[in-house]
Design a protein around this motif. Structure first.
Motif, short mmCIF file in Angstrom:
data_model
loop_
_atom_site.label_atom_id
_atom_site.label_comp_id
_atom_site.label_asym_id
_atom_site.label_seq_id
_atom_site.Cartn_x
_atom_site.Cartn_y
_atom_site.Cartn_z
N GLN A 125 0.83 -1.21 0.00
CA GLN A 125 0.00 0.00 0.00
C GLN A 125 0.86 1.26 0.00
O GLN A 125 0.56 2.23 -0.71
CB GLN A 125 -0.93 -0.03 1.22
CG GLN A 125 -1.94 1.11 1.28
CD GLN A 125 -1.45 2.29 2.07
OE1 GLN A 125 -0.68 2.16 3.00
NE2 GLN A 125 -1.91 3.48 1.69
N LEU A 126 1.96 1.23 0.76
CA LEU A 126 2.82 2.40 0.87
C LEU A 126 3.50 2.74 -0.45
O LEU A 126 3.50 3.89 -0.90
CB LEU A 126 3.86 2.18 1.97
CG LEU A 126 4.78 3.35 2.29
CD1 LEU A 126 3.99 4.55 2.77
CD2 LEU A 126 5.82 2.92 3.34
N THR A 127 4.08 1.74 -1.09
CA THR A 127 4.78 2.01 -2.35
C THR A 127 3.81 2.35 -3.48
O THR A 127 4.11 3.19 -4.34
CB THR A 127 5.66 0.82 -2.78
OG1 THR A 127 4.84 -0.35 -2.92
CG2 THR A 127 6.74 0.55 -1.74
N PHE A 128 2.65 1.74 -3.47
CA PHE A 128 1.66 2.04 -4.51
C PHE A 128 1.16 3.48 -4.37
O PHE A 128 0.95 4.19 -5.36
CB PHE A 128 0.49 1.07 -4.44
CG PHE A 128 -0.52 1.27 -5.54
CD1 PHE A 128 -0.28 0.75 -6.81
CD2 PHE A 128 -1.68 1.98 -5.32
CE1 PHE A 128 -1.20 0.94 -7.84
CE2 PHE A 128 -2.60 2.17 -6.33
CZ PHE A 128 -2.37 1.65 -7.59
N SER A 129 0.98 3.93 -3.13
CA SER A 129 0.48 5.29 -2.90
C SER A 129 1.46 6.34 -3.38
O SER A 129 1.07 7.35 -3.96
CB SER A 129 0.19 5.49 -1.40
OG SER A 129 -0.86 4.66 -0.98
#
Length: 290
Positions: free
Chosen positions: A26-30
């Motif tokens: 979720q963090l890298t996609f955001s």
């Protein structure tokens, strides 16, 4: 009732492991719109480094900062070698590049630690505790507490620190953040560092409950990706809820139906969510203005 509580607690512990790994997705996609498809290998490498560190220093708790640092360095390597070159030319090549990086690291790990699964020493007694009549493993309690502490610590960092606010701004609108003077390249690198550090931490949390080996992260990484899709790749709360749903579904199915079918409910739920709400249960569909 006692057995029900025991199954629920085991499901929550498993779900929190999935949530920590999915949190990295979720963090890298955001921040970058990319994913590390070698996230499971980051977990395995973290667990193996943790095992070697514990063998040398003899202390599980002192080992954790070393594993977090190793995971962060792993993430920086993934971003610099696999993601950044693709982003520069606006290519989707990062998909195969992150997979290739993970395969390379898995082979490196097999050559260093061998292909056999190894026993990871538990930092707490392995005898179950009696809680409301149910047998609960002390390590399962540590898994739940450790996962929550990590995710809340990152959330606190994002809300209270200047660099954390830069991550939030980049996640909200990368182009606008760049125009405001934020070095979005560094933010993306940092998000990959946190992502893989979280995966490595998940590795040393789950390792005392299972066996440690270079292949241990393959299934966990894949299921965590399913959790991220179910909860929503744009929602931190979503990955927690998605992790709990999948963890409970697996433990209930494994106990009441068969361990051979424990993966089925989560995959069915994934297909249903993709059909009904493609952005995930808590995800938001991006609207581009033209």
């Amino acid at each position: 009732m006692d057995m029900l509580l025991q199954i629920v607690f085991s499901g929550i512990a498993l779900g929190m492991i999935y949530a920590v790994i999915a949190f990295g997705y979720q963090l890298t996609f955001s921040t970058s719109g990319t994913l590390n498809f070698g996230q499971g290998e980051a977990l395995a490498v973290g667990a193996l480094i943790g095992l070697s560190t514990v063998s040398h220093i003899g202390n599980y708790w002192l080992m954790i900062p070393i594993v977090l640092l190793a995971g962060a360095l792993y993430g920086i390597g993934v971003e610099r070698l696999s993601v950044r070159p693709a982003l520069k030319i606006k290519s989707q090549g990062w998909i195969m590049a992150t997979i290739a990086f993970g395969i390379i690291m898995k082979n490196v790990a097999e050559n260093i630690w061998g292909k056999d699964d190894l026993k990871f020493p538990s930092p707490v007694p392995e005898a179950p505790l009696q809680l409301f009549g149910a047998n609960i493993l002390p390590m399962e309690i540590i898994v739940i507490v450790g996962a929550l502490v990590l995710m809340f610590a990152v959330e606190f960092f994002n809300r209270k620190s200047i660099y954390g606010k830069a991550i939030v701004a980049t996640a909200a609108d990368r182009d606008a953040a760049s125009l405001m003077g934020i070095n979005t390249g560094q933010v993306i690198t940092f998000s990959y560092a946190i992502s893989c550090a979280a995966a490595a931490f998940a590795g040393v949390l789950v390792a005392p409950l299972t066996l440690t080996g270079a292949s241990m992260g393959a299934s966990l990484g894949l299921k965590a990706f399913a959790v991220a899709i179910i909860g929503g790749l744009t929602s931190g709360l979503g990955v927690i809820v998605g992790g709990l749903i999948l963890g409970l579904a697996e433990t209930f199915t494994g106990f009441y139906v068969s361990t051979g079918y424990k993966d089925v409910p989560g995959l069915v739920l994934l297909l249903v969510v993709l059909a009904v709400k493609p952005a995930g249960l808590f995800g938001k569909t991006a609207i581009k203005k033209v």
